[in-house]
Design a protein around this motif. Sequence first.
Motif, PDB file in Angstrom:
ATOM      1  N   GLU A 399       0.841  -1.190   0.000  1.00 36.33           N
ATOM      2  CA  GLU A 399       0.000   0.000   0.000  1.00 36.33           C
ATOM      3  C   GLU A 399       0.877   1.242   0.000  1.00 36.33           C
ATOM      4  O   GLU A 399       2.050   1.195   0.365  1.00 36.33           O
ATOM      5  N   VAL A 400       0.284   2.349  -0.404  1.00 35.30           N
ATOM      6  CA  VAL A 400       0.966   3.639  -0.382  1.00 35.30           C
ATOM      7  C   VAL A 400       0.380   4.460   0.755  1.00 35.30           C
ATOM      8  O   VAL A 400      -0.833   4.716   0.776  1.00 35.30           O
ATOM      9  N   LEU A 401       1.209   4.851   1.696  1.00 34.99           N
ATOM     10  CA  LEU A 401       0.771   5.685   2.811  1.00 34.99           C
ATOM     11  C   LEU A 401       1.091   7.139   2.459  1.00 34.99           C
ATOM     12  O   LEU A 401       2.259   7.519   2.352  1.00 34.99           O
ATOM     13  N   ILE A 402       0.038   7.917   2.253  1.00 34.35           N
ATOM     14  CA  ILE A 402       0.176   9.308   1.818  1.00 34.35           C
ATOM     15  C   ILE A 402       0.015  10.212   3.039  1.00 34.35           C
ATOM     16  O   ILE A 402      -1.050  10.220   3.666  1.00 34.35           O
ATOM     17  N   PHE A 426       6.978  -3.826   2.134  1.00 34.73           N
ATOM     18  CA  PHE A 426       5.580  -3.976   1.729  1.00 34.73           C
ATOM     19  C   PHE A 426       4.778  -2.684   1.875  1.00 34.73           C
ATOM     20  O   PHE A 426       3.553  -2.717   1.915  1.00 34.73           O
ATOM     21  N   GLU A 427       5.466  -1.555   1.925  1.00 29.45           N
ATOM     22  CA  GLU A 427       4.781  -0.257   2.004  1.00 29.45           C
ATOM     23  C   GLU A 427       5.601   0.810   1.308  1.00 29.45           C
ATOM     24  O   GLU A 427       6.839   0.784   1.348  1.00 29.45           O
ATOM     25  N   LEU A 428       4.896   1.761   0.704  1.00 28.01           N
ATOM     26  CA  LEU A 428       5.516   2.958   0.155  1.00 28.01           C
ATOM     27  C   LEU A 428       4.985   4.158   0.913  1.00 28.01           C
ATOM     28  O   LEU A 428       3.853   4.145   1.411  1.00 28.01           O
ATOM     29  N   TYR A 429       5.792   5.210   0.997  1.00 26.90           N
ATOM     30  CA  TYR A 429       5.396   6.438   1.687  1.00 26.90           C
ATOM     31  C   TYR A 429       5.561   7.606   0.724  1.00 26.90           C
ATOM     32  O   TYR A 429       6.565   7.683  -0.002  1.00 26.90           O
ATOM     33  N   GLY A 430       4.568   8.491   0.704  1.00 27.88           N
ATOM     34  CA  GLY A 430       4.669   9.604  -0.217  1.00 27.88           C
ATOM     35  C   GLY A 430       3.750  10.750   0.141  1.00 27.88           C
ATOM     36  O   GLY A 430       3.075  10.749   1.177  1.00 27.88           O
ATOM     37  N   LYS A 431       3.727  11.745  -0.747  1.00 24.07           N
ATOM     38  CA  LYS A 431       2.839  12.899  -0.565  1.00 24.07           C
ATOM     39  C   LYS A 431       2.168  13.189  -1.895  1.00 24.07           C
ATOM     40  O   LYS A 431       2.732  12.957  -2.983  1.00 24.07           O
ATOM     41  N   SER A 432       0.961  13.705  -1.832  1.00 19.61           N
ATOM     42  CA  SER A 432       0.240  14.049  -3.053  1.00 19.61           C
ATOM     43  C   SER A 432       0.858  15.312  -3.659  1.00 19.61           C
ATOM     44  O   SER A 432       1.352  16.182  -2.941  1.00 19.61           O
ATOM     45  N   VAL A 433       0.842  15.376  -4.988  1.00 18.44           N
ATOM     46  CA  VAL A 433       1.464  16.522  -5.678  1.00 18.44           C
ATOM     47  C   VAL A 433       0.441  17.251  -6.535  1.00 18.44           C
ATOM     48  O   VAL A 433      -0.653  16.774  -6.744  1.00 18.44           O
TER      49      VAL A 433
END
Length: 433
Positions: A399-402, A426-433
């Motif tokens: 999953e992507v944790l935003i 098993f995880e991605l971390y990001g921010k919305s752009v």
Amino acid sequence: MRKNKVDIITLGCSKNLVDSEQLMRQFAANGYKVEHDPHRINGEIVVVNTCGFIGDAQAESIEMILELGEAKKQGKIGKLFVMGCLSERFMHDLVQELPEVDRFYGKFNWKELISDLGKTYHAELAHDRILTTPKHYAYLKIGEGCNRTCSYCSIPLITGPYQSRPMEELVEEVKLLTRQGVKEFQLIAQDLTFYGLDLYKRMALPELVERISDIPGVEWIRLHYGYPTHFPYDLLRVMRERENVCRYMDIALQHISDRMLKLMRRNITKAETYELLKRMREEVPGIHLRTTLMVGHPGETEEDFEELLAFVRQARFERMGAFAYSHEEGTYAYLHYTDDVPQEVKQTRLDTLMAIQERLSLETNTTKIGHEYKVIVDREEEDFYVGRTEFDSPEVDPEVLIRKEEGKALKTGHFYQVAIEDAQAFELYGKSV
């Protein structure tokens, strides 16, 4: 106990879930309040949709039935019904051993439950469902049954031969679901790639996917449970050309050793498997492959297992699951082979295999740092919005944790561009752009 309430509990795969959702719609059409929450069971009717694939799944189903039987004795629930794969496979034994169940139904005759309660089965709602998934995605079951003869698999014993659903019927179901707000479709069957051979005398999956991708409102199509033998390569063209067909393929390979593939009756060789993977990666740049592998099948030696480990290191699957062989009554392996790999060896091999895959998953995810991806938001949690890329199927993939930002609220079921800032296995971390 709540009167006029039905609790439905689904165990096993997403194909079972579709059956449960159709049954829920029938109950609702007959005026019942229906819930699909195993933590809030208090209905006058409880239905358990069981899995009978391997021993662990069977044990989970039995445990749930016994627990509900005790709740029934205490007056916490009313009628208890059991349906699905376990009862299809072991109906006679279950009737004898579980008298607390009011009635058992199999994999295909569960529709009789409605009429047995004195209610009306609405044929015009046969493919209508009450979705148990978030409203923006749904599973689309395109076929039932299986014509393969893999040594270890009990599913053909349970479901019978393959039965494709007509394209027109599937297209209409997708149109109905898109009108309800569904944007993402997970195409499922025991074997997607066999689709159409029984109805149209040809492998029709590529055409079906094209027709679904043409429907307005369909944003993502993801394919689950392909079979490697006689793979319909035109599907790769469709995946490459259609933006709303995810570059994702779930295809169970089980093993790579020629000796094991023959014992497993997979009708494919090591060389053909490598050629299949090569063509997939060449014809669909960036494709993410999910596979399932098996350890401990009768006859598997340390040399076979080492060959499997080398294969996993070389193939570098973006997603992988594995399980230990289960000696299932009635299968070819049960009738013809001895379950000769000790359980502790099976578990050690399984742990070793998954440890390698965890390292590979971390490496795969780390390459995504600094890149942007289209992400659908599945839910909101305290510190993050949780979503997925086109390479991630619900429940089974990363999953992507935003991270939440002041003044930037995201909506569940909507798509956003997300810049990946960090990664775990098993995880991605990001921010919305």
